[in-house]
Design a protein around this motif. Structure first.
Motif, PDB file in Angstrom:
ATOM      1  N   GLN A   1       0.823  -1.207   0.000  1.00  0.00           N
ATOM      2  CA  GLN A   1       0.000   0.000   0.000  1.00  0.00           C
ATOM      3  C   GLN A   1       0.862   1.263   0.000  1.00  0.00           C
ATOM      4  O   GLN A   1       0.614   2.197  -0.775  1.00  0.00           O
ATOM      5  N   ILE A   2       1.879   1.303   0.857  1.00  0.00           N
ATOM      6  CA  ILE A   2       2.756   2.470   0.920  1.00  0.00           C
ATOM      7  C   ILE A   2       3.499   2.664  -0.401  1.00  0.00           C
ATOM      8  O   ILE A   2       3.679   3.795  -0.877  1.00  0.00           O
ATOM      9  N   THR A   3       3.910   1.572  -1.020  1.00  0.00           N
ATOM     10  CA  THR A   3       4.621   1.673  -2.298  1.00  0.00           C
ATOM     11  C   THR A   3       3.726   2.257  -3.379  1.00  0.00           C
ATOM     12  O   THR A   3       4.138   3.155  -4.138  1.00  0.00           O
ATOM     13  N   PHE A   4       2.488   1.779  -3.466  1.00  0.00           N
ATOM     14  CA  PHE A   4       1.572   2.277  -4.491  1.00  0.00           C
ATOM     15  C   PHE A   4       1.165   3.715  -4.208  1.00  0.00           C
ATOM     16  O   PHE A   4       1.023   4.517  -5.144  1.00  0.00           O
ATOM     17  N   VAL A   5       0.959   4.074  -2.936  1.00  0.00           N
ATOM     18  CA  VAL A   5       0.543   5.437  -2.596  1.00  0.00           C
ATOM     19  C   VAL A   5       1.670   6.433  -2.857  1.00  0.00           C
ATOM     20  O   VAL A   5       1.423   7.586  -3.228  1.00  0.00           O
ATOM     21  N   SER A   6       2.914   6.001  -2.678  1.00  0.00           N
ATOM     22  CA  SER A   6       4.052   6.898  -2.902  1.00  0.00           C
ATOM     23  C   SER A   6       4.369   7.090  -4.380  1.00  0.00           C
ATOM     24  O   SER A   6       5.031   8.077  -4.742  1.00  0.00           O
ATOM     25  N   THR A   7       3.917   6.191  -5.245  1.00  0.00           N
ATOM     26  CA  THR A   7       4.272   6.262  -6.660  1.00  0.00           C
ATOM     27  C   THR A   7       3.776   7.524  -7.353  1.00  0.00           C
ATOM     28  O   THR A   7       4.546   8.157  -8.097  1.00  0.00           O
ATOM     29  N   PRO A   8       2.516   7.987  -7.165  1.00  0.00           N
ATOM     30  CA  PRO A   8       2.107   9.236  -7.826  1.00  0.00           C
ATOM     31  C   PRO A   8       2.946  10.443  -7.426  1.00  0.00           C
ATOM     32  O   PRO A   8       3.243  11.299  -8.262  1.00  0.00           O
ATOM     33  N   THR A   9       3.338  10.510  -6.153  1.00  0.00           N
ATOM     34  CA  THR A   9       4.181  11.628  -5.715  1.00  0.00           C
ATOM     35  C   THR A   9       5.550  11.586  -6.375  1.00  0.00           C
ATOM     36  O   THR A   9       6.099  12.621  -6.784  1.00  0.00           O
TER      37      THR A   9
ATOM     38  N   VAL B   1       6.192  10.278  -9.279  1.00  0.00           N
ATOM     39  CA  VAL B   1       5.991  10.663 -10.683  1.00  0.00           C
ATOM     40  C   VAL B   1       5.906  12.180 -10.812  1.00  0.00           C
ATOM     41  O   VAL B   1       6.479  12.787 -11.722  1.00  0.00           O
ATOM     42  N   TYR B   2       5.171  12.826  -9.889  1.00  0.00           N
ATOM     43  CA  TYR B   2       5.075  14.294  -9.920  1.00  0.00           C
ATOM     44  C   TYR B   2       6.440  14.934  -9.704  1.00  0.00           C
ATOM     45  O   TYR B   2       6.785  15.911 -10.392  1.00  0.00           O
ATOM     46  N   LEU B   3       7.225  14.436  -8.754  1.00  0.00           N
ATOM     47  CA  LEU B   3       8.541  15.012  -8.506  1.00  0.00           C
ATOM     48  C   LEU B   3       9.449  14.882  -9.736  1.00  0.00           C
ATOM     49  O   LEU B   3      10.180  15.811 -10.087  1.00  0.00           O
ATOM     50  N   GLY B   4       9.387  13.726 -10.411  1.00  0.00           N
ATOM     51  CA  GLY B   4      10.161  13.555 -11.631  1.00  0.00           C
ATOM     52  C   GLY B   4       9.736  14.520 -12.723  1.00  0.00           C
ATOM     53  O   GLY B   4      10.567  15.098 -13.426  1.00  0.00           O
TER      54      GLY B   4
END
Length: 250
Positions: free
Chosen positions: A56-64, A66-69
């Motif tokens: 869950q933490i891995t999937f929730v952190s992925t959009p952030t 992507v935005y930072l990149g």
């Protein structure tokens, strides 16, 4: 991100191993039939809670991430355009950074940021609902009756016991509450950004309206004196025309 790292990753790494480390070793069933204990454990816990929360933490952190990149790419592209001599005259000030180098959430970055917040909300809600479908109720029972006929006994089954159910229940509730707080903070952030964007648009419209009115009616004292003088002449001409028309009528 503070809630994600402080209240989830840190606590999950510090306390989860001590709470859930004995979930397999201390799981006991009052039967000697081979395979019954493992089948009952798999029936009660289809997936490890710790592994589920890490996923869950891995999937929730992925959009952030992507935005930072995307933000780093946009800022780097803008910096190269600022350094280019041909476009230096067109871009006098950077659009996505201020004088201190702080990122401004506007334009395409605003759309990306709000999109990643929406994705985070859906992921948090999806994983919280999926936890109920996978593991069942939140409250952990101290024991349960396993009736899996193969490999357990067909009629009697097995009575199985879970170690430290109260501790595990508190930990499950804590992780769900933190997930709900994260969803609430994301919703508040979206509302705040939309209100701030609306205020900035209104401010820009007011500025444009002020510039247009100042262009039509310049604040020059000589212009005001001339307009007042010509206005008086125009009024006197109108009065003279009215008097002539009245004499003609008489």
């Amino acid at each position: 991100m503070s809630v994600l790292f402080l209240f989830r990753i840190f606590i999950l790494g510090a306390a989860a191993d001590k709470v859930w480390g004995d979930e397999v070793s201390e799981f006991y069933c009052d039967t000697l039939e081979p395979g019954c204990k493992h089948a009952c454990y798999n029936w009660m816990f289809p997936m490890s809670y710790i592994h589920y929360w890490v996923l869950q933490i891995t999937f929730v952190s992925t959009p952030t991430l992507v935005y930072l990149g995307h933000a780093v790419h946009i800022i780097h592209k803008e910096k190269r355009m600022m350094e280019d001599s041909t476009t230096r005259t067109l871009l006098k000030k950077p659009k996505y950074t201020d004088d201190r180098g702080k990122v401004r959430i506007k334009g395409i970055l605003f759309c990306t940021y709000v999109t990643q917040l929406v994705f985070k909300i859906f992921l948090e809600v999806g994983f919280s609902v999926g936890q109920f479908f996978i593991f069942g109720p939140v409250f952990m029972v101290p024991y349960f009756h396993c009736k899996l006929s193969p490999p357990c006994a067909r009629f009697s089954g097995a009575q199985c016991y879970i170690s430290r159910p109260t501790e595990k229940t508190i930990f499950i509730i804590f992780m769900l509450v933190v997930s709900g707080i994260s969803v609430l903070l994301n919703i508040i952030e979206i509302i705040y950004l939309l209100c701030r964007r609306r205020q900035s648009i209104k401010k820009q419209l007011r500025t444009q309206h002020h510039v247009l009115t100042s262009q039509h009616w310049p604040s020059n004292p000589e212009f005001k004196a001339m307009s007042r003088q010509y206005g008086d002449l125009h009024l006197s001409g109108l009065k003279h025309d009215d008097s002539i028309s009245k004499e003609k009528d008489t």
